[in-house]
Design a protein around this motif. Structure first.
Motif, PDB file in Angstrom:
ATOM      1  N   ASP A 152       0.818  -1.213   0.000  1.00 20.55           N
ATOM      2  CA  ASP A 152       0.000   0.000   0.000  1.00 20.55           C
ATOM      3  C   ASP A 152       0.853   1.265   0.000  1.00 20.55           C
ATOM      4  O   ASP A 152       0.444   2.300  -0.529  1.00 20.55           O
ATOM      5  CB  ASP A 152      -0.921   0.019   1.223  1.00 20.55           C
ATOM      6  CG  ASP A 152      -2.113  -0.914   1.081  1.00 20.55           C
ATOM      7  OD1 ASP A 152      -2.532  -1.167  -0.069  1.00 20.55           O
ATOM      8  OD2 ASP A 152      -2.631  -1.379   2.115  1.00 20.55           O
ATOM      9  N   GLN A 161      -6.194   4.681   1.720  1.00 20.25           N
ATOM     10  CA  GLN A 161      -6.632   3.549   0.895  1.00 20.25           C
ATOM     11  C   GLN A 161      -5.691   2.381   1.141  1.00 20.25           C
ATOM     12  O   GLN A 161      -4.596   2.315   0.593  1.00 20.25           O
ATOM     13  CB  GLN A 161      -6.655   3.903  -0.590  1.00 20.25           C
ATOM     14  CG  GLN A 161      -7.303   2.806  -1.428  1.00 20.25           C
ATOM     15  CD  GLN A 161      -7.370   3.158  -2.895  1.00 20.25           C
ATOM     16  OE1 GLN A 161      -6.568   3.942  -3.382  1.00 20.25           O
ATOM     17  NE2 GLN A 161      -8.314   2.586  -3.611  1.00 20.25           N
ATOM     18  N   ARG A 186     -16.980  -4.516 -10.274  1.00 17.02           N
ATOM     19  CA  ARG A 186     -16.152  -5.347  -9.398  1.00 17.02           C
ATOM     20  C   ARG A 186     -16.545  -6.814  -9.503  1.00 17.02           C
ATOM     21  O   ARG A 186     -15.692  -7.701  -9.382  1.00 17.02           O
ATOM     22  CB  ARG A 186     -16.277  -4.859  -7.950  1.00 17.02           C
ATOM     23  CG  ARG A 186     -15.481  -3.590  -7.690  1.00 17.02           C
ATOM     24  CD  ARG A 186     -15.717  -3.010  -6.322  1.00 17.02           C
ATOM     25  NE  ARG A 186     -14.744  -1.967  -6.029  1.00 17.02           N
ATOM     26  CZ  ARG A 186     -14.815  -1.152  -4.986  1.00 17.02           C
ATOM     27  NH1 ARG A 186     -15.818  -1.264  -4.127  1.00 17.02           N
ATOM     28  NH2 ARG A 186     -13.879  -0.239  -4.790  1.00 17.02           N
ATOM     29  N   ALA A 210     -13.878  -5.563  -1.589  1.00 18.72           N
ATOM     30  CA  ALA A 210     -13.546  -4.280  -2.201  1.00 18.72           C
ATOM     31  C   ALA A 210     -14.511  -3.187  -1.734  1.00 18.72           C
ATOM     32  O   ALA A 210     -14.112  -2.034  -1.517  1.00 18.72           O
ATOM     33  CB  ALA A 210     -13.582  -4.396  -3.729  1.00 18.72           C
ATOM     34  N   ALA A 227      -9.128  -5.009  -7.010  1.00 23.61           N
ATOM     35  CA  ALA A 227     -10.152  -4.267  -6.271  1.00 23.61           C
ATOM     36  C   ALA A 227     -10.138  -2.785  -6.600  1.00 23.61           C
ATOM     37  O   ALA A 227     -11.162  -2.096  -6.469  1.00 23.61           O
ATOM     38  CB  ALA A 227      -9.955  -4.467  -4.772  1.00 23.61           C
ATOM     39  N   GLU A 228      -8.971  -2.272  -7.022  1.00 23.42           N
ATOM     40  CA  GLU A 228      -8.824  -0.842  -7.286  1.00 23.42           C
ATOM     41  C   GLU A 228      -9.096  -0.457  -8.734  1.00 23.42           C
ATOM     42  O   GLU A 228      -9.200   0.737  -9.045  1.00 23.42           O
ATOM     43  CB  GLU A 228      -7.406  -0.401  -6.901  1.00 23.42           C
ATOM     44  CG  GLU A 228      -7.141  -0.479  -5.404  1.00 23.42           C
ATOM     45  CD  GLU A 228      -5.684  -0.369  -5.040  1.00 23.42           C
ATOM     46  OE1 GLU A 228      -5.380  -0.215  -3.847  1.00 23.42           O
ATOM     47  OE2 GLU A 228      -4.823  -0.447  -5.959  1.00 23.42           O
ATOM     48  N   VAL A 281     -13.459  -2.149   1.661  1.00 20.26           N
ATOM     49  CA  VAL A 281     -12.308  -1.243   1.595  1.00 20.26           C
ATOM     50  C   VAL A 281     -12.775   0.204   1.436  1.00 20.26           C
ATOM     51  O   VAL A 281     -12.186   1.125   2.016  1.00 20.26           O
ATOM     52  CB  VAL A 281     -11.362  -1.653   0.446  1.00 20.26           C
ATOM     53  CG1 VAL A 281     -10.288  -0.579   0.224  1.00 20.26           C
ATOM     54  CG2 VAL A 281     -10.703  -2.985   0.744  1.00 20.26           C
ATOM     55  N   ASP A 282     -13.831   0.430   0.650  1.00 18.52           N
ATOM     56  CA  ASP A 282     -14.373   1.786   0.511  1.00 18.52           C
ATOM     57  C   ASP A 282     -14.771   2.357   1.863  1.00 18.52           C
ATOM     58  O   ASP A 282     -14.485   3.517   2.178  1.00 18.52           O
ATOM     59  CB  ASP A 282     -15.593   1.775  -0.419  1.00 18.52           C
ATOM     60  CG  ASP A 282     -15.230   1.506  -1.867  1.00 18.52           C
ATOM     61  OD1 ASP A 282     -14.055   1.690  -2.227  1.00 18.52           O
ATOM     62  OD2 ASP A 282     -16.122   1.095  -2.631  1.00 18.52           O
ATOM     63  N   THR A 341     -11.638   3.132   3.859  1.00 18.46           N
ATOM     64  CA  THR A 341     -10.977   4.343   3.365  1.00 18.46           C
ATOM     65  C   THR A 341     -11.696   5.588   3.854  1.00 18.46           C
ATOM     66  O   THR A 341     -11.075   6.584   4.228  1.00 18.46           O
ATOM     67  CB  THR A 341     -10.928   4.340   1.830  1.00 18.46           C
ATOM     68  OG1 THR A 341     -10.291   3.142   1.366  1.00 18.46           O
ATOM     69  CG2 THR A 341     -10.149   5.537   1.293  1.00 18.46           C
ATOM     70  N   ALA A 388      -5.418  -6.761  -4.492  1.00 19.51           N
ATOM     71  CA  ALA A 388      -5.641  -5.333  -4.260  1.00 19.51           C
ATOM     72  C   ALA A 388      -5.720  -4.577  -5.581  1.00 19.51           C
ATOM     73  O   ALA A 388      -6.548  -3.671  -5.755  1.00 19.51           O
ATOM     74  CB  ALA A 388      -4.524  -4.770  -3.391  1.00 19.51           C
ATOM     75  N   THR A 409      -6.004  -1.020   0.533  1.00 21.91           N
ATOM     76  CA  THR A 409      -6.605  -2.184  -0.115  1.00 21.91           C
ATOM     77  C   THR A 409      -5.811  -3.452   0.153  1.00 21.91           C
ATOM     78  O   THR A 409      -6.364  -4.480   0.561  1.00 21.91           O
ATOM     79  CB  THR A 409      -6.726  -1.953  -1.625  1.00 21.91           C
ATOM     80  OG1 THR A 409      -7.291  -0.672  -1.871  1.00 21.91           O
ATOM     81  CG2 THR A 409      -7.597  -3.029  -2.261  1.00 21.91           C
TER      82      THR A 409
END
Length: 470
Positions: free
Chosen positions: A70, A365, A141, A352, A132-133, A355-356, A359, A129, A367
């Motif tokens: 990350d 972020q 997704r 994912a 997911a991004e 993760v939002d 964040t 990751a 991830t």
């Protein structure tokens, strides 16, 4: 807000890297115990302990690699350098594990099984990751995870087919866990990994991170553990991983010693993953329509309803109608296969979305760290599963090198293959049904996150302009 739909080529270029990982990942789970015990002569209980110890090393390496990934900043991105380091280690350790020299020891197995698990960490954490991004959209997704799952299942089919071909060509007794069969598995990743890695590196861009601030590790850990949806996902994942590890660790032994399928065991496993390829697109569609978590639950109910019939087949049908065992097990396997794609596709897509939320709460972020933290706990559960199942079989007196075991040993093997995992999976499915992040809530999360990132960017621009005029 319009969402840019990813091209089919980018979906393929991203998803295909998982194919060589699957070629070696499944054999590590299901072929290492019979290969190193039945063919190479190591103690079954010792193998279970070694697999558990090696797996537990991921408790340290997974979150470390996730956090470092990350915070990696290079001209090639955050994820590429880690995957690039992991690929040659995977090639070497896979070869050494499946193409061992004449005599092997417990230490040899420990070294190379640990090396291959570390290689998986180096590749899979940043790779997951990265996927997911690529997109922040709820449905996109699912498409990304769906592409990855289809290639995963193709790799699994290759991992099932390769030992059969190897046994036919090199092992005169047709043993699918013989040296010739395993050698093919050792060479396949060596050939596939460099090509698949190059395709992804050249075709799939890394998005810029939506970074608001950097937070200390301990504070970040507290934030993620206060994340309610993450705790739900963590609990259901641990139960599923424990069940899957116990089941996979004894599957080949169950097929050979209880169901007495012989060479048909490979056909059964092949059917499982072939059905998974066929069923995967359906779960992407269903997850978009009824919600990802409900899609997983529906698949789980269908799969477990069929799997619950295994003891009936073994204890009620087999004694009087042994000729019906194989077709009934094929039918059960077909239902399981059609359902198996749901969790691997929709689960990472759900993560994912989690993760939002993280964040938004933490401002960073993270991830790879979130994926790594979940992976770390899952691997601990997987290590426990192998560490529980194989020693119990050894303690009860089961011997994989003989054809006739005691009824108590065979019942214990059946319990490890079916009954114990069944209970754990039922609990896992009941928990995921209550997952709170729906499509509508995820859209609100993304909107709030984009606004916060925009405000942060505007504040940084204003600060820069003030400094210019001072």
């Amino acid at each position: 807000m319009s969402v840019k739909r990813l091209s089919n080529w980018k979906l393929i270029a991203y998803g295909q890297l998982v194919m060589p990982l699957a070629v070696i990942g499944l054999p590590v789970a299901i072929y290492i115990p019979p290969f190193y015990s039945g063919t190479l002569g190591l103690n079954l209980a010792a193998i279970g302990f070694i697999l558990m110890i090696a797996r537990l090393s991921d408790v340290v390496t997974d979150p470390l690699v996730g956090a470092l990934s990350d915070r990696t900043h290079t001209r090639w991105g955050r994820r590429r350098p880690w995957v690039l380091v992991g690929i040659p280690l995977m090639m070497l350790s896979g070869y050494m594990l499946f193409v061992p020299p004449g005599e092997v020891s417990n230490l040899y197995l420990l070294i190379w099984i640990s090396a291959i698990y570390f290689a998986f960490t180096l590749i899979v954490i940043p790779y997951s990751a990265w996927g997911a991004e690529i997109s922040g959209d709820y449905q996109e997704r699912n498409r990304i995870a769906g592409s990855r799952e289809i290639f995963l299942l193709i790799g699994l089919l290759m991992s099932i087919t390769a030992p059969i071909v190897g046994a036919y060509l090199f092992d005169h007794d047709g043993n699918s866990a013989g040296r010739g069969a395993m050698a093919v598995l050792g060479w396949l990743p060596v050939a596939l990994l460099p090509v698949c890695g190059l395709v992804m590196f050249l075709s799939v861009p890394e998005p810029q991170p939506k970074q608001i601030q950097n937070i200390p590790f301990r504070k970040g850990l507290r934030i993620v553990m206060r994340n309610g949806p993450f705790r739900i996902l963590l609990t259901t994942s641990v139960l599923g991983a424990l069940a899957g590890s116990i089941n996979a660790g004894v599957a080949v032994l169950f097929f050979e010693h209880v169901a007495n399928f012989g060479t048909m065991s490979s056909v059964l496993i092949f059917l499982l993953f072939a059905a998974g390829v066929v069923g995967s697109p359906f779960w992407v569609t269903l997850g978009n329509r009824i919600g990802k978590h409900k899609g997983i639950a529906v698949a789980g109910i269908a799969s477990l309803s069929a799997f619950a019939l295994v003891p009936v087949v073994i204890y009620a049908v087999k004694p009087d109608h042994p000729d019906l065992v194989l077709p009934l097990m094929l039918a059960i396997t077909l239902v399981q296969g059609l359902s198996m794609g749901a969790a691997p596709i929709l689960g990472p897509s759900i993560l994912a979305d989690v993760v939002d939320l993280d964040t938004l709460k933490s401002g960073e972020q993270r991830t790879a760290f979130i994926f790594a933290f979940l992976g770390m706990v899952r691997k601990g559960a997987e290590a426990a599963g192998v560490g529980i199942a194989l020693p119990i079989l050894g303690w009860i007196g089961f011997n994989p090198q003989i054809k006739t075991n005691t009824p108590e040993a065979l019942f214990t093997l059946t319990a490890m293959y079916c009954l114990v995992p069944l209970v754990l999976w039922v609990i896992s499915v009941s928990i995921i049904w209550r997952f709170p992040i729906t499509k509508e809530r995820q859209k609100r999360l993304r909107t709030a996150l984009e606004k916060r990132v925009a405000r942060r960017a505007a504040a940084q621009v204003a600060e820069t302009e003030i400094r210019l005029f001072e």
